[in-house]
Design a protein around this motif. Structure first.
Motif, short mmCIF file in Angstrom:
data_model
loop_
_atom_site.label_atom_id
_atom_site.label_comp_id
_atom_site.label_asym_id
_atom_site.label_seq_id
_atom_site.Cartn_x
_atom_site.Cartn_y
_atom_site.Cartn_z
N ASN A 222 39.73 31.55 33.24
CA ASN A 222 38.30 31.83 33.09
C ASN A 222 37.71 31.16 31.85
O ASN A 222 37.12 31.83 30.97
CB ASN A 222 38.04 33.33 33.07
N TRP A 325 41.10 31.65 37.91
CA TRP A 325 39.79 32.27 37.79
C TRP A 325 39.77 33.66 38.40
O TRP A 325 39.99 33.83 39.59
CB TRP A 325 38.72 31.41 38.46
N ASP A 329 34.51 38.14 37.32
CA ASP A 329 34.05 37.89 35.95
C ASP A 329 32.55 38.16 35.87
O ASP A 329 31.77 37.56 36.60
CB ASP A 329 34.36 36.44 35.57
N TYR A 334 31.34 31.76 38.63
CA TYR A 334 32.26 30.80 39.25
C TYR A 334 31.51 29.59 39.81
O TYR A 334 32.12 28.55 40.09
CB TYR A 334 33.06 31.50 40.35
N VAL A 337 32.38 25.66 39.10
CA VAL A 337 33.74 25.41 38.64
C VAL A 337 34.49 24.51 39.62
O VAL A 337 35.13 23.53 39.22
CB VAL A 337 34.51 26.74 38.45
N ILE A 348 43.06 24.73 41.08
CA ILE A 348 42.37 25.99 40.88
C ILE A 348 43.13 27.09 41.61
O ILE A 348 43.49 26.93 42.77
CB ILE A 348 40.91 25.96 41.39
N GLN A 350 42.70 31.22 42.38
CA GLN A 350 41.77 32.34 42.29
C GLN A 350 42.51 33.67 42.22
O GLN A 350 43.54 33.86 42.88
CB GLN A 350 40.84 32.36 43.51
N HIS A 356 36.90 38.82 33.80
CA HIS A 356 36.99 37.76 32.80
C HIS A 356 38.33 37.77 32.08
O HIS A 356 38.94 36.72 31.88
CB HIS A 356 35.84 37.92 31.80
#
Length: 376
Positions: A222, A325, A329, A334, A337, A348, A350, A356
């Motif tokens: 994040n 991520w 958050d 997002y 990103v 990436i 998730q 966060h």
């Protein structure tokens, strides 16, 4: 690893009759959020519904979770302080401040917790703003069977040194970058992988740019990476407000509980909250450091984010990079990103249920993700 330190005994200064209370009754879901209840407490409304007017919580007698955590760690000396070692003075009244706000010597003390064999590959776990190494408490044991994992408190946070600004360290982003280099040289002179969460990610990327030969892998959790991320959330920005910020940063409930719980959907257990409050209960140094770094972030964060984007997009960037991520958050959106990572070699991953501070919310899950990433 050096033997653990003896845990210091701390006592709050207020009598028990002066404990702070929430201004309104606890909601039913929060009344159930006690240390002996379920592991996670979910709230899908914004914020935690609390407002505190200032002051300190008194602590219960006997050993606490903060003492236990401190006993697991050791102090590492790194990064020479600047100046003539003059005694730090209160910025308002000019009075000499307590030992917590004074530099401890020629080189700063950093609190580090280490897990795993020193013969294993090294992974450095770097907490975000305004957190502590304690946030990785559930990640460290997951990594310990295959890696030597090290979590540390940044200067100004947790159990590391917290000199008064202008007396050895000013908490600027440039200073943090050079300080990080000194610490890494001290704890991991050979190659390592780095995991960094949140607003300190641009500092780590700036360090990594000139030390790619030392890095096996870089994992950003994040990180503030888009233009929308350049502005601090109101929960943090309040600490930089003139005078008001000075008051808020000395409130352990606003500086720890409210700041951390506003960033995602999960509430901390009370025993964990006591660890995050501890620095603010024992000295005003933590509040002054928080105030200083918030102002530095407000001034330089945008430029650091732009630099980070440029570095990660450069043809000269050859370090394996993964962005993890937490999709819940509340501070960093997002949106954008994935667009940034499109066309780049960065992966990436998730975490749908994390906020966060993903290492706090889903520590074991993040630990296993880190292991999979590092194994390739």
């Amino acid at each position: 690893m050096a033997p653990p330190l003896a845990a210091p005994r701390f006592h709050a200064t207020l009598p028990r009759g002066l404990l702070l209370r929430p201004r309104k009754p606890l909601p039913s879901w929060r009344r159930a959020a006690r240390p002996d209840d379920q592991d996670l407490y979910v709230d899908d409304d914004i914020g935690d519904g609390f407002s505190f007017s200032g002051g300190k919580y008194a602590e219960a007698e006997g050993p606490s979770k903060a003492d236990e955590w401190f006993a697991q760690g050791r102090m590492v000396k790194a990064h020479a302080l600047y100046g003539n070692k003059e005694k730090a003075k209160d910025p308002f009244f000019g009075l000499t401040m307590g030992s917590g706000s004074q530099s401890s010597g020629d080189v700063f003390n950093w609190f580090c917790v280490e897990a795993g064999s020193s013969s294993n590959p090294t992974v450095l776990l770097i907490h975000g703003f305004p957190s502590q190494a304690y946030s990785y408490r559930n990640v460290l044991p997951v990594l310990s069977d295959k890696y030597r994992s090290i979590a540390f408190d940044w200067l100004g946070f947790g159990f590391s040194d917290k000199p008064q600004p202008k007396y050895g360290f000013d908490y600027t982003l440039d200073e943090y970058t050079s300080a990080l280099e000194s610490l890494i040289d001290a704890v991991a002179p050979d190659k390592l992988s780095i995991v960094v969460q949140g607003y300190f990610a641009p500092i780590v990327v700036k360090y990594a740019k000139d030390h790619q030969d030392k890095l096996n892998h870089l994992i950003l959790v994040n990180p503030p990476i888009t233009d929308k991320h350049a502005k601090l959330p109101s929960t943090l920005a309040c600490f930089s407000n003139f005078l008001l910020g000075e008051v808020f940063s000395q409130d352990p409930l606003r500086a720890s509980d409210k700041a951390l719980t506003s960033s995602g959907p999960y509430m901390m257990k009370e025993e964990d909250a006591t660890v995050y409050r501890r620095p603010y209960l024992v000295s005003g140094a933590s509040g002054f450091a928080l105030n200083a770094i918030t102002r530095a972030m407000g001034k330089d964060l945008k430029a650091y984010i732009e630099s980070m984007r440029s570095i990660l997009s450069s043809d000269s960037w050859n370090t394996k990079t993964t962005i993890c991520w937490g999709l819940r958050d509340r501070w960093l959106t997002y949106d954008g990103v994935e667009d940034f990572c499109d066309g780049l070699k960065h992966s990436i991953v998730q975490l749908p249920m994390a906020g966060h501070h993903a290492q706090d919310d889903r520590g074991e899950e993040l630990g296993n993700i880190i292991k999979r990433i590092l194994r390739g």
